[in-house]
Design a protein around this motif. Structure first.
Motif, PDB file in Angstrom:
ATOM      1  N   ILE A 198      49.977  15.327  -5.880  1.00 39.56           N
ATOM      2  CA  ILE A 198      48.657  15.565  -6.442  1.00 39.56           C
ATOM      3  C   ILE A 198      47.721  14.437  -6.010  1.00 39.56           C
ATOM      4  O   ILE A 198      48.069  13.254  -6.117  1.00 39.56           O
ATOM      5  CB  ILE A 198      48.714  15.631  -7.980  1.00 39.56           C
ATOM      6  CG1 ILE A 198      49.715  16.706  -8.436  1.00 39.56           C
ATOM      7  CG2 ILE A 198      47.337  15.916  -8.561  1.00 39.56           C
ATOM      8  CD1 ILE A 198      49.983  16.683  -9.935  1.00 39.56           C
ATOM      9  N   PHE A 199      46.546  14.806  -5.529  1.00 41.35           N
ATOM     10  CA  PHE A 199      45.521  13.840  -5.144  1.00 41.35           C
ATOM     11  C   PHE A 199      44.489  13.778  -6.280  1.00 41.35           C
ATOM     12  O   PHE A 199      43.939  14.815  -6.671  1.00 41.35           O
ATOM     13  CB  PHE A 199      44.846  14.250  -3.832  1.00 41.35           C
ATOM     14  CG  PHE A 199      45.727  14.099  -2.619  1.00 41.35           C
ATOM     15  CD1 PHE A 199      45.414  13.170  -1.635  1.00 41.35           C
ATOM     16  CD2 PHE A 199      46.878  14.870  -2.462  1.00 41.35           C
ATOM     17  CE1 PHE A 199      46.225  13.016  -0.511  1.00 41.35           C
ATOM     18  CE2 PHE A 199      47.695  14.731  -1.350  1.00 41.35           C
ATOM     19  CZ  PHE A 199      47.376  13.796  -0.370  1.00 41.35           C
ATOM     20  N   VAL A 200      44.265  12.575  -6.796  1.00 44.22           N
ATOM     21  CA  VAL A 200      43.316  12.419  -7.896  1.00 44.22           C
ATOM     22  C   VAL A 200      42.283  11.359  -7.543  1.00 44.22           C
ATOM     23  O   VAL A 200      42.573  10.378  -6.856  1.00 44.22           O
ATOM     24  CB  VAL A 200      44.027  12.038  -9.219  1.00 44.22           C
ATOM     25  CG1 VAL A 200      44.939  13.150  -9.685  1.00 44.22           C
ATOM     26  CG2 VAL A 200      44.797  10.736  -9.089  1.00 44.22           C
ATOM     27  N   TRP A 214      34.379   6.972  -7.445  1.00 49.13           N
ATOM     28  CA  TRP A 214      35.531   6.104  -7.182  1.00 49.13           C
ATOM     29  C   TRP A 214      35.586   5.799  -5.687  1.00 49.13           C
ATOM     30  O   TRP A 214      35.269   6.659  -4.856  1.00 49.13           O
ATOM     31  CB  TRP A 214      36.826   6.786  -7.606  1.00 49.13           C
ATOM     32  CG  TRP A 214      37.058   6.775  -9.093  1.00 49.13           C
ATOM     33  CD1 TRP A 214      36.124   6.695 -10.073  1.00 49.13           C
ATOM     34  CD2 TRP A 214      38.331   6.885  -9.748  1.00 49.13           C
ATOM     35  NE1 TRP A 214      36.716   6.738 -11.313  1.00 49.13           N
ATOM     36  CE2 TRP A 214      38.071   6.849 -11.141  1.00 49.13           C
ATOM     37  CE3 TRP A 214      39.637   7.000  -9.309  1.00 49.13           C
ATOM     38  CZ2 TRP A 214      39.088   6.942 -12.091  1.00 49.13           C
ATOM     39  CZ3 TRP A 214      40.650   7.086 -10.252  1.00 49.13           C
ATOM     40  CH2 TRP A 214      40.382   7.045 -11.631  1.00 49.13           C
ATOM     41  N   ASN A 215      36.030   4.600  -5.350  1.00 44.57           N
ATOM     42  CA  ASN A 215      36.178   4.275  -3.930  1.00 44.57           C
ATOM     43  C   ASN A 215      37.611   4.518  -3.446  1.00 44.57           C
ATOM     44  O   ASN A 215      37.937   4.206  -2.303  1.00 44.57           O
ATOM     45  CB  ASN A 215      35.784   2.813  -3.674  1.00 44.57           C
ATOM     46  CG  ASN A 215      36.737   1.824  -4.342  1.00 44.57           C
ATOM     47  OD1 ASN A 215      37.274   2.105  -5.402  1.00 44.57           O
ATOM     48  ND2 ASN A 215      36.928   0.667  -3.714  1.00 44.57           N
ATOM     49  N   LYS A 216      38.434   5.096  -4.315  1.00 46.97           N
ATOM     50  CA  LYS A 216      39.821   5.377  -3.954  1.00 46.97           C
ATOM     51  C   LYS A 216      40.226   6.787  -4.390  1.00 46.97           C
ATOM     52  O   LYS A 216      39.758   7.300  -5.405  1.00 46.97           O
ATOM     53  CB  LYS A 216      40.772   4.375  -4.624  1.00 46.97           C
ATOM     54  CG  LYS A 216      40.555   2.915  -4.243  1.00 46.97           C
ATOM     55  CD  LYS A 216      40.894   2.667  -2.770  1.00 46.97           C
ATOM     56  CE  LYS A 216      40.685   1.194  -2.405  1.00 46.97           C
ATOM     57  NZ  LYS A 216      40.922   0.973  -0.942  1.00 46.97           N
ATOM     58  N   THR A 217      41.102   7.382  -3.592  1.00 42.22           N
ATOM     59  CA  THR A 217      41.825   8.595  -3.970  1.00 42.22           C
ATOM     60  C   THR A 217      43.301   8.228  -4.011  1.00 42.22           C
ATOM     61  O   THR A 217      43.803   7.565  -3.097  1.00 42.22           O
ATOM     62  CB  THR A 217      41.602   9.730  -2.963  1.00 42.22           C
ATOM     63  OG1 THR A 217      40.220  10.120  -2.982  1.00 42.22           O
ATOM     64  CG2 THR A 217      42.465  10.944  -3.286  1.00 42.22           C
ATOM     65  N   PHE A 218      43.982   8.650  -5.056  1.00 43.38           N
ATOM     66  CA  PHE A 218      45.396   8.320  -5.223  1.00 43.38           C
ATOM     67  C   PHE A 218      46.250   9.577  -5.072  1.00 43.38           C
ATOM     68  O   PHE A 218      45.969  10.593  -5.697  1.00 43.38           O
ATOM     69  CB  PHE A 218      45.644   7.704  -6.599  1.00 43.38           C
ATOM     70  CG  PHE A 218      44.858   6.443  -6.838  1.00 43.38           C
ATOM     71  CD1 PHE A 218      45.356   5.212  -6.413  1.00 43.38           C
ATOM     72  CD2 PHE A 218      43.624   6.480  -7.463  1.00 43.38           C
ATOM     73  CE1 PHE A 218      44.629   4.045  -6.625  1.00 43.38           C
ATOM     74  CE2 PHE A 218      42.902   5.327  -7.680  1.00 43.38           C
ATOM     75  CZ  PHE A 218      43.394   4.107  -7.256  1.00 43.38           C
ATOM     76  N   GLU A 219      47.256   9.473  -4.220  1.00 44.49           N
ATOM     77  CA  GLU A 219      48.239  10.544  -4.083  1.00 44.49           C
ATOM     78  C   GLU A 219      49.411  10.185  -5.007  1.00 44.49           C
ATOM     79  O   GLU A 219      50.030   9.132  -4.862  1.00 44.49           O
ATOM     80  CB  GLU A 219      48.721  10.667  -2.644  1.00 44.49           C
ATOM     81  CG  GLU A 219      49.707  11.801  -2.436  1.00 44.49           C
ATOM     82  CD  GLU A 219      50.215  11.872  -0.992  1.00 44.49           C
ATOM     83  OE1 GLU A 219      50.985  12.808  -0.683  1.00 44.49           O
ATOM     84  OE2 GLU A 219      49.832  10.998  -0.179  1.00 44.49           O
ATOM     85  N   ILE A 220      49.676  11.051  -5.977  1.00 37.29           N
ATOM     86  CA  ILE A 220      50.729  10.761  -6.953  1.00 37.29           C
ATOM     87  C   ILE A 220      51.768  11.877  -6.971  1.00 37.29           C
ATOM     88  O   ILE A 220      51.492  13.004  -6.576  1.00 37.29           O
ATOM     89  CB  ILE A 220      50.159  10.556  -8.371  1.00 37.29           C
ATOM     90  CG1 ILE A 220      49.519  11.854  -8.900  1.00 37.29           C
ATOM     91  CG2 ILE A 220      49.152   9.405  -8.387  1.00 37.29           C
ATOM     92  CD1 ILE A 220      49.117  11.786 -10.365  1.00 37.29           C
ATOM     93  N   ARG A 221      52.948  11.529  -7.425  1.00 41.34           N
ATOM     94  CA  ARG A 221      54.003  12.528  -7.629  1.00 41.34           C
ATOM     95  C   ARG A 221      54.457  12.437  -9.081  1.00 41.34           C
ATOM     96  O   ARG A 221      54.824  11.368  -9.564  1.00 41.34           O
ATOM     97  CB  ARG A 221      55.180  12.288  -6.679  1.00 41.34           C
ATOM     98  CG  ARG A 221      56.328  13.281  -6.885  1.00 41.34           C
ATOM     99  CD  ARG A 221      57.425  13.150  -5.850  1.00 41.34           C
ATOM    100  NE  ARG A 221      57.015  13.728  -4.568  1.00 41.34           N
ATOM    101  CZ  ARG A 221      56.764  13.028  -3.469  1.00 41.34           C
ATOM    102  NH1 ARG A 221      56.903  11.705  -3.492  1.00 41.34           N
ATOM    103  NH2 ARG A 221      56.403  13.624  -2.356  1.00 41.34           N
TER     104      ARG A 221
END
Length: 349
Positions: free
Chosen positions: A332-334, A339-346
């Motif tokens: 999941i990309f949040v 925001w200056n970041k996108t986080f890919e999480i599992r």
């Protein structure tokens, strides 16, 4: 003559009073007994209904209703119990029509149906961190094939774009007209559907070219917030606890669920994403995602993403808002507004 008229007025008033109680008086004869009602119910509970007879009047019968649907009739002052299985979460309006002595009086109460179980707290790992355009006031976030589609808000600054998620760079963009505040998006049947906030207007684009196909007007008086789809229907949040089901062919809102935990309704459901049969929903002003059962509206689990805030370095960053599921990687990309970041999480089970 004036004394004579005054006497007639007094006599008429006494005659009216002597004829019996007024309608307002009669409304106080009966009431649904709230002492046997609970403020909150679960689907497994029974609701007990009975009428308090304040004046000991002879009751012929009582007809009970829930949400304007007749559910039972009792003779005399009969008690009645019923279950709530299969009922929509949220407020249930109860009414008793009491028949007595040729008259009918109604009494109304309200109960609230909440989810059966408390949500489970989910854990997650950060897989990758990517750059995100700090000027993007993110409202919609969704993958189409290997491309990330993003919709942004604010009047005069709203746009729809294709993003290289690895770099955060935009390589195709369509600006909305000045009067529109862009909101959620979803892609279904190779078309992008986009909402606007308070303009009661949505847009449909070709998913490959971003060429606008048509606009449509909301058929109900709701705001546009988040969107997702299950491959057949679109789901549309409106800033309240409601998530609407939309027919993509007609753009009609055909049903809805109310989003609830076991304790209360969840207002301000925002950006949405469909993942493995559940709706993942951002909650406005909360750095968390609620995992929602689309059939009932019950919040089954919660992702607390507040720890990601410390990794966002720009001071102008606003609330978490952006959920995009990559089916290939099952991650999941949040991101969030500015925001200056996108986080890919599992998510971990």
């Amino acid at each position: 003559m004036r004394k004579h008229n005054a006497l007639i007025t007094i006599l008429l008033a006494l005659t009216i009073v002597g004829c019996g109680d007024t309608l307002k008086d009669k409304e106080n004869y009966f009431s649904i007994n709230e002492t046997v009602l609970k403020p909150k119910y679960k689907s497994t509970d029974q609701v007990n209904l009975e009428v308090v007879n304040n004046k000991n009047k002879t009751i012929d019968s009582i007809v009970y209703f829930m949400n304007n649907e007749k559910i039972n009739t009792t003779k005399g002052n009969g008690k009645f119990s019923f279950g709530l299985k299969g009922k929509k979460l949220g407020y249930q309006n109860l009414k008793a029509l009491i028949y007595f002595g040729g008259d009918t009086i109604s009494s109304n109460k309200r109960i609230e149906l909440v989810a059966d179980n408390a949500p489970v707290l989910l854990n997650y790992d950060i897989v990758n961190t990517y750059d995100h355009d700090v000027d993007a006031f993110t409202e919609g976030f969704e993958f189409y094939r290997d491309t990330l589609i993003e919709s942004t808000g604010q009047n005069g600054k709203s746009y729809l774009a294709k993003i290289d998620y690895k770099t955060g760079k935009t390589y195709k963009k369509v600006a909305l007209e000045q009067q529109y505040f862009g909101e959620g998006i979803t892609v279904i049947n190779d078309k992008i559907y986009q909402l606007t906030w308070q303009n009661a207007t949505g847009f449909i684009y070709n998913a490959n070219t971003l060429k606008k196909i048509k606009s449509f007007i909301y058929d109900k008086k709701v705001e546009g917030w988040g969107m997702t789809n299950d491959g057949t229907f679109i789901y549309h949040s409106d800033g309240t606890e409601k998530i609407w089901k939309m027919d993509p062919e007609t753009q009609k809102l055909i049903d809805y669920v109310n989003v609830y935990t076991n304790d209360s309704k969840i207002k301000s459901v925002n950006e949405l994403e469909w993942i493995d049969g559940k709706i993942y929903g951002n909650i406005w002003q909360k750095d968390a995602i609620a995992v929602i059962n689309p059939e009932t509206g019950a919040v089954e689990s919660v992702l607390d993403l507040s720890a990601l805030r410390s990794k966002v370095t720009n001071k102008e960053a606003e609330v978490l808002n952006g959920i995009a599921y990559n089916k290939k990687t099952k991650t999941i990309f949040v991101t969030g507004k500015n925001w200056n970041k996108t986080f890919e999480i599992r998510v971990k089970n």
